[in-house]
Design a protein around this motif. Sequence first.
Motif, PDB file in Angstrom:
ATOM      1  N   ARG A   1      -8.184  -6.239   7.388  1.00 33.00           N
ATOM      2  CA  ARG A   1      -8.907  -5.262   6.815  1.00 33.00           C
ATOM      3  C   ARG A   1      -8.702  -3.937   7.687  1.00 33.00           C
ATOM      4  NH1 ARG A   1     -13.356  -6.099   3.858  1.00 33.00           N
ATOM      5  NH2 ARG A   1     -13.602  -8.108   4.192  1.00 33.00           N
TER       6      ARG A   1
ATOM      7  N   ARG B   1       0.833  -1.214   0.015  1.00 31.94           N
ATOM      8  CA  ARG B   1       0.072  -0.052   0.089  1.00 31.94           C
ATOM      9  C   ARG B   1       1.053   1.090   0.092  1.00 31.94           C
ATOM     10  NH1 ARG B   1      -5.346  -0.189   1.856  1.00 31.94           N
ATOM     11  NH2 ARG B   1      -5.559   2.040   1.342  1.00 31.94           N
TER      12      ARG B   1
ATOM     13  N   THR C   1      -3.067  -0.227  -5.362  1.00 32.35           N
ATOM     14  CA  THR C   1      -4.361   0.553  -5.069  1.00 32.35           C
ATOM     15  C   THR C   1      -5.455  -0.794  -4.489  1.00 32.35           C
ATOM     16  OG1 THR C   1      -4.748   0.406  -7.544  1.00 32.35           O
ATOM     17  CG2 THR C   1      -4.329   2.627  -6.478  1.00 32.35           C
ATOM     18  N   THR C   2      -5.105  -2.158  -5.032  1.00 28.90           N
ATOM     19  CA  THR C   2      -5.983  -3.210  -4.403  1.00 28.90           C
ATOM     20  C   THR C   2      -4.665  -4.194  -3.799  1.00 28.90           C
ATOM     21  OG1 THR C   2      -7.356  -3.111  -6.385  1.00 28.90           O
ATOM     22  CG2 THR C   2      -7.171  -5.344  -5.257  1.00 28.90           C
TER      23      THR C   2
ATOM     24  N   THR D   1      -7.224  -3.940   1.374  1.00 23.40           N
ATOM     25  CA  THR D   1      -8.574  -3.337   0.653  1.00 23.40           C
ATOM     26  C   THR D   1      -9.621  -4.311   0.457  1.00 23.40           C
ATOM     27  OG1 THR D   1      -7.778  -3.789  -1.676  1.00 23.40           O
ATOM     28  CG2 THR D   1      -7.199  -1.616  -0.523  1.00 23.40           C
ATOM     29  N   HIS D   2      -9.227  -5.721   0.253  1.00 20.60           N
ATOM     30  CA  HIS D   2      -9.827  -6.813   0.416  1.00 20.60           C
ATOM     31  C   HIS D   2      -9.362  -8.022   1.152  1.00 20.60           C
ATOM     32  CE1 HIS D   2     -10.780  -4.442  -3.323  1.00 20.60           C
ATOM     33  NE2 HIS D   2     -11.870  -5.136  -3.310  1.00 20.60           N
TER      34      HIS D   2
END
Length: 360
Positions: free
Chosen positions: A214, A193, A198-199, A219-220
């Motif tokens: 999380r 990150r 971005t993911t 992000t997931h």
Amino acid sequence: MDPKSGSNLSFILNKPHDVQFSDRPVPTLSDPHDVLVAVNYTGICGSDVHYWQHGAIGHFVVKEPMVLGHESAGTVVAAGAAVSTLKPGDRVALEPGYPCRRCGPCLGGHYNLCAAMKFAATPPYDGTLTGYWAAPADFCYRLPDGVSLQEGALIEPLAVAVHIVRQASVSPGQSVVVMGAGPVGLLCAAVARAFGATTVVSVDIVDSKLQFARSFCATHVYASQRVSAEENAANIKREAGLEEAGGADVVIDASGAEPSIQTSLHTVRMGGTYVQGGMGKSDINFPIMALCLKEVTAKGSFRYGSGDYKLAVELVASGKVDVKKLISGVVPFKEAENAFKKVKEGEVIKILIAGPNEKI
């Protein structure tokens, strides 16, 4: 913190599940480029627990009593005559391995691959769960104002994650899947990150670890199921919105578990990058067809190399990686074995042992 007292209490492994506290001699500065550091905090790594349980990792076997620990921060109490970068009173993160500086890998900037590496708490070398530690000044990293000694003890695992993410060449806008949400996996996700991904998807089998991931950096998240590697990979891509791209730009395995490694190769996109950071069994079943057909760039990652520690300190100092969130608790030095038990049982993310120069 007075080395003249002659007391250097250390936490020593004799053989599996046989530990003791004992005074060792305070190290002397035999090299003018060395410093003497009073150790304030030490984290526990999975390798420390493995030695405590089994007395060996691969061909590294504990044959003589060995001081455990290698994730430490402390305070400089003495400096050799040739040291110009540190002085008594400076707070430092300790890089616990020292290469020969002369071989091909060292001269090529890959000193982590030095065959003559002397690494703390790796037989036959003692570790840092001790009162005083002597080290080359250039392997001690001064902590900026605002970075605590407790955070300093987490620079070591953060440097491992920095090295892994640098091996993957993560760049802004990319998608990254990290298999495993233990301390190094969490830090890999956080560094990704910080590098602009971005993911960032954290994958594990333990729901509580995923919930922490999380809140920390992901992000997931995805809870790995007892299904085929291909099906887990398909689920990851669907839930993280990676289906159209054909998978993730980068997949990092920070678990060492065979099912995770297999899933990783089915999760990475065509032409993507895969980095093996976690260590597990010496030999595994590996989906070589997926590797070939996708022209995946596959890399290993081992400890840390030139610049990794410095960058890790900067990531903490800038607030880009909040390692404080990983600290589950701090215990007194005399409770070191209980801390090892908590790590083994999975009760904590990262527990720190204070002292013996630090009172809590």
